[in-house]
Write a protein that holds these residues in place. Structure first.
Motif, PDB file in Angstrom:
ATOM      1  N   HIS A 260      44.599  46.576  32.965  1.00 12.42           N
ATOM      2  CA  HIS A 260      45.538  46.643  34.079  1.00 12.42           C
ATOM      3  C   HIS A 260      45.843  48.100  34.398  1.00 12.42           C
ATOM      4  O   HIS A 260      45.731  48.978  33.528  1.00 12.42           O
ATOM      5  CB  HIS A 260      46.833  45.890  33.756  1.00 12.42           C
ATOM      6  CG  HIS A 260      46.659  44.412  33.691  1.00 12.42           C
ATOM      7  ND1 HIS A 260      46.863  43.584  34.767  1.00 12.42           N
ATOM      8  CD2 HIS A 260      46.269  43.611  32.665  1.00 12.42           C
ATOM      9  CE1 HIS A 260      46.614  42.334  34.413  1.00 12.42           C
ATOM     10  NE2 HIS A 260      46.260  42.326  33.141  1.00 12.42           N
ATOM     11  N   LYS A 261      46.248  48.340  35.624  1.00 13.19           N
ATOM     12  CA  LYS A 261      46.624  49.687  36.035  1.00 13.19           C
ATOM     13  C   LYS A 261      48.044  49.970  35.594  1.00 13.19           C
ATOM     14  O   LYS A 261      48.973  49.252  35.941  1.00 13.19           O
ATOM     15  CB  LYS A 261      46.507  49.823  37.559  1.00 13.19           C
ATOM     16  CG  LYS A 261      46.787  51.229  38.076  1.00 13.19           C
ATOM     17  CD  LYS A 261      46.631  51.293  39.581  1.00 13.19           C
ATOM     18  CE  LYS A 261      46.927  52.701  40.097  1.00 13.19           C
ATOM     19  NZ  LYS A 261      46.783  52.776  41.583  1.00 13.19           N
TER      20      LYS A 261
ATOM     21  N   LYS B 189      42.360  48.958  35.962  1.00 17.64           N
ATOM     22  CA  LYS B 189      42.173  47.638  36.561  1.00 17.64           C
ATOM     23  C   LYS B 189      40.707  47.352  36.870  1.00 17.64           C
ATOM     24  O   LYS B 189      40.258  46.210  36.787  1.00 17.64           O
ATOM     25  CB  LYS B 189      43.002  47.548  37.847  1.00 17.64           C
ATOM     26  CG  LYS B 189      42.994  46.185  38.511  1.00 17.64           C
ATOM     27  CD  LYS B 189      43.908  46.173  39.730  1.00 17.64           C
ATOM     28  CE  LYS B 189      43.926  44.795  40.385  1.00 17.64           C
ATOM     29  NZ  LYS B 189      44.812  44.763  41.571  1.00 17.64           N
TER      30      LYS B 189
END
Length: 320
Positions: A10-11, A33
């Motif tokens: 995930h970012k 991401k």
């Protein structure tokens, strides 16, 4: 010596990355991401945070190093549970981070249906001034919460601010603060006839799959509203449609469906007594922060101390 490796799919903000890196300064931390960032690192990753489709092919091979998977969602029904169990991989979920936004959505749907907000929004679009037979109120009604976990407990707490009588359902049947009566799932027939609102907050498991169908809708009050923010497969959707069409229940607020996105030919779209949201009840500006600070970091500290991650550890026998 090869560095131990953690992948987060995930970012995150740089501040969030730094918080994690401070705990594992000697590890290689891969965060992003986009698949291109972490794809080549999956097989060597000891910890993966955030499950994505396609990961199984790389991180559940005989020579993969995966020991712990931290999901980014509360539900784990989409995971290859049996394979993870066979490889003795710890699995922890993000259960609990949704309690504020989802409980807000639950009451948004309940209030919207009760006070006909959705009808008035439609009338506003066509500049139509009409009472729409407004007459119901939510205060002092009875709410049945099927699944008294973190979300269910927060929902019960808010319900008390409206002076509601709260009936809960949980696997253990153990009592809970703000819940006036507690039942086990096999006692639905004893509580459904008494509820003005029936709210599904259960996880999807073998036991809850299609738990709510024609028999249960027939037991509900014709004036009852049905809310589902759990999983669509907990409900027999065709039976829900028929219950709405035949006046077995008064209306529904639905965030989840058997198939998502909800198909354009579903009759639910056109029903005046239904509010639809696109599986967004858990969305919040604080999501990543809560996963990291309340779940991932405490679990990471336990893991590094050669202990089992304790926050939201999935019980493979229960499926959640």
């Amino acid at each position: 010596m090869e560095k131990r490796k953690m992948v987060i799919t995930h970012k995150l903000t740089q501040q969030q990355v730094n918080l994690i890196q401070e705990i594992i300064p000697d590890w290689e931390l891969i965060v992003g991401k986009d698949k291109e960032i972490w794809q080549e690192h999956l097989q060597d990753a000891e910890i993966i945070a955030g499950w994505k489709r396609g990961l199984e092919e790389s991180c559940l091979t005989p020579d993969s190093k995966l020991k712990w998977l931290q999901t980014w969602s509360a539900g784990v029904n989409s995971l290859p549970i049996e394979k993870l169990e066979s490889k003795n991989v710890f699995v922890t979920s993000a259960n609990g981070v949704h309690s504020y936004p989802i409980s807000e959505t639950i009451f948004g749907l309940m209030l919207g249906l009760t006070r006909k907000i959705h009808t008035y929004v439609k009338n506003q679009q066509s500049k139509k001034w009409h009472h729409a037979n407004m007459g119901l109120e939510l205060h002092e009604k009875t709410i049945g919460i099927l699944g008294v976990g973190a979300i269910g407990k927060e929902t019960a707490k808010i319900a008390k601010a409206f002076g509601m009588h709260v009936i809960g359902v949980r696997h253990s049947g153990n009592p809970e603060e703000y819940v006036d009566e507690m039942y086990t799932p096999n006692k639905l027939d004893a509580l459904l006839p008494n509820c003005d609102y029936v709210v599904i907050t259960m996880p999807l498991t073998k036991e809850t799959y299609q738990l709510i169908g024609k028999e249960q809708f027939d037991q509900m009050k014709p004036s009852a509203f049905f809310i589902n923010i759990g999983r669509g497969e907990i409900v027999v959707e065709k039976d829900l449609v028929q219950a709405l069409q035949n006046g077995k229940i008064s209306g529904a607020g639905l965030d989840v469906f058997e198939k998502e996105p909800l198909t354009e030919d579903s009759p639910l779209w056109e029903m005046e007594n239904v509010i639809i949201t696109p599986h967004t009840s858990g969305s919040t500006e604080h999501y990543n922060q809560r996963v990291i600070e309340k779940i991932l970091i405490p679990n990471l500290k336990s893991y590094l101390s050669e202990q089992t991650p304790s926050e939201n550890l999935v019980d493979f026998s229960k499926g959640y």
